[in-house]
Design a protein around this motif. Structure first.
Motif: not given
Length: 124
Positions: A51-65
């Motif tokens: 999100h461009l405001s607030g900065g919440r992020t999501w990732y697909t499981n294979s790239v988390k970390g």
């Protein structure tokens, strides 16, 4: 809105790359930006979103970390830092943006704008 992706290349497994997606035009109309990738013979798949405001992020499981999506406000740019790269990360990476978040961050249909792809190749 126009999106332009940069930063792909060839890297050995375990290495790092940083992709950039520069936005121009009516950028105030964007609510979020994300990255997708498409490997040969496979469908385009979700990688990360911010999100461009607030900065919440999501990732697909294979790239988390391993991958981090961030924003450079001054440059209207979203970055994807990719560490500990694996051969299975090899793909064409696309950036995308939406005008209003509908809750389906993983879906291609969520996004209104797309950049050209940038090739990422990870050798074993």
């Amino acid at each position: 809105v126009q999106l332009q992706a940069f930063g792909g290349g060839l890297v050995q497994a375990g290495g790092s790359l940083r992709l950039s997606c520069a936005a121009s035009g009516l950028t105030f109309s964007m609510e979020g930006m994300g990255w997708f990738r498409q490997a040969p013979g496979k469908e385009r798949e979700f990688v990360a979103r911010r999100h461009l405001s607030g900065g919440r992020t999501w990732y697909t499981n294979s790239v988390k970390g391993r991958f981090t999506i961030s924003r450079d406000n001054a440059k209207n740019t979203v970055l994807l830092q990719m560490n500990s790269l694996k051969p299975e990360d090899t793909a064409v990476y696309y950036c995308a943006a939406d005008r209003r978040y509908a809750g389906h961050f993983y879906s291609l249909d969520e996004y209104d704008y797309w950049g050209q792809g940038t090739q990422v190749t990870v050798s074993s």
